[in-house]
Design an enzyme around this catalytic site. Structure first.
Site, PDB file in Angstrom:
ATOM      1  N   GLY A 186      10.115  -9.998 -10.245  1.00 22.86           N
ATOM      2  CA  GLY A 186      11.572 -10.434 -10.316  1.00 22.86           C
ATOM      3  C   GLY A 186      12.125 -10.245  -8.558  1.00 22.86           C
ATOM      4  O   GLY A 186      13.194 -10.752  -8.272  1.00 22.86           O
ATOM      5  N   ASP A 187      11.381  -9.350  -7.839  1.00 23.30           N
ATOM      6  CA  ASP A 187      12.030  -9.241  -6.587  1.00 23.30           C
ATOM      7  C   ASP A 187      10.679  -9.256  -5.807  1.00 23.30           C
ATOM      8  O   ASP A 187      10.530  -8.075  -4.981  1.00 23.30           O
ATOM      9  CB  ASP A 187      12.907  -8.005  -6.294  1.00 23.30           C
ATOM     10  CG  ASP A 187      13.334  -8.037  -4.680  1.00 23.30           C
ATOM     11  OD1 ASP A 187      13.323  -8.986  -4.280  1.00 23.30           O
ATOM     12  OD2 ASP A 187      13.795  -6.810  -4.521  1.00 23.30           O
ATOM     13  N   TYR A 188       9.661 -10.287  -5.807  1.00 24.20           N
ATOM     14  CA  TYR A 188       8.512 -10.315  -5.275  1.00 24.20           C
ATOM     15  C   TYR A 188       8.544 -10.442  -3.676  1.00 24.20           C
ATOM     16  O   TYR A 188       8.238 -11.710  -3.221  1.00 24.20           O
ATOM     17  CB  TYR A 188       7.559 -11.261  -5.739  1.00 24.20           C
ATOM     18  CG  TYR A 188       6.290 -11.410  -5.649  1.00 24.20           C
ATOM     19  CD1 TYR A 188       5.367 -10.188  -6.388  1.00 24.20           C
ATOM     20  CD2 TYR A 188       5.380 -12.202  -4.659  1.00 24.20           C
ATOM     21  CE1 TYR A 188       3.968  -9.990  -6.035  1.00 24.20           C
ATOM     22  CE2 TYR A 188       4.151 -11.893  -4.479  1.00 24.20           C
ATOM     23  CZ  TYR A 188       3.488 -10.951  -5.064  1.00 24.20           C
ATOM     24  OH  TYR A 188       1.817 -10.758  -4.936  1.00 24.20           O
TER      25      TYR A 188
END
Length: 262
Positions: A186-188
């Site tokens: 989701g926040d790679y």
């Protein structure tokens, strides 16, 4: 921890369950976002204590436990919530993130490794994941931010979108393309993956994790290479290393437009 600011804290202002961990430890401010304060507790192998508004860390606690179950990270020690604040205490994963010089000094290998670790994550079974509707939550946040004119066109520099209205219209026309078929971080981004001499050790900062559309992680993987290395020249290499056969350019553009209102 010489690059972090040491803090003096009053232990009595923290929940009693955290006192033993905080006692006689050096405390550093490791925050990177205005939404939460993150304290590094320099004791034993190290701990991180995340502090935010009440109920805002519940999802991260759930997904941190889930990623531990999948052997994709370490779980949390305690999640405490009262009427005003949440506290999430986690062990430090031993190793360094991609921002360490060892990795930044070899950007081609970093790019390939980042793509390989993302493909590994996306191939995980997710049937028992506690968050199965990330795409719906994602679009809900987009609508909320669009309604208050919270936007940033920098996220669509690669997609020939010139105005806020164009970005929103594209979302309206294409939003049904988003799927819930892949386990996401989701926040790679480079700071959120821990390695030990190029070997994957675990994912951190899982507040946006869940089952959603893989193109969200793909978008952020390409974005973080540009932002942290300072050039967009590794974008195509990243997509090639991940596998072009699994990338839909329309959904990638859709995510970019969503992030305008992210």
């Amino acid at each position: 921890m010489t690059n972090l600011k040491e803090l003096r804290i009053n232990i009595e202002k923290f929940p009693e369950a955290l006192h033993n961990t905080l006692k006689d430890a050096k405390i550093y401010d490791s925050s990177s976002s205005p939404e939460a304060q993150v304290l590094f507790i320099d004791k034993k192998d190290g701990y991180y204590l995340k502090i935010a508004s009440s109920k805002t860390l519940e999802r991260e606690a759930e997904m941190t436990a889930y990623f531990q179950k999948k052997k994709l990270g370490l779980g949390y020690i305690s999640y405490l919530s009262d009427q005003s604040q949440d506290f999430l205490l986690k062990k430090k994963i031993q190793g360094e993130n991609y921002l360490a010089k060892q990795y930044l000094n070899n950007p081609k290998r970093l790019c390939d490794n980042l793509a390989e670790n993302l493909r590994f994550l996306h191939e995980q079974n997710f049937e028992d994941c506690p968050i199965l509707d990330h795409s719906e939550r994602y679009l809900k946040k987009v609508e909320k931010n669009a309604s208050i004119n919270n936007s940033n066109l920098d996220f669509v520099n690669n997609y020939n979108i010139r105005t806020i209205e164009e970005a929103y219209d594209y979302i309206e026309n294409k939003k049904l393309l988003l799927r819930n078929d892949t386990l996401l971080h989701g926040d790679y981004c480079l700071p959120n993956i821990i390695l030990d001499n190029w070997k994957f050790k675990g994912f951190i900062d899982l507040d946006c994790a869940g089952v959603g559309d893989r193109h969200i992680d793909l978008f952020w993987g390409a974005w973080t290479l540009n932002f942290n290395i300072g050039t967009d020249q590794y974008r195509d290499r990243f997509f090639d290393a991940y596998g072009r056969d699994r990338i839909d350019v329309d959904r990638l553009k859709l995510v970019g437009c969503c992030e305008v209102f992210g």
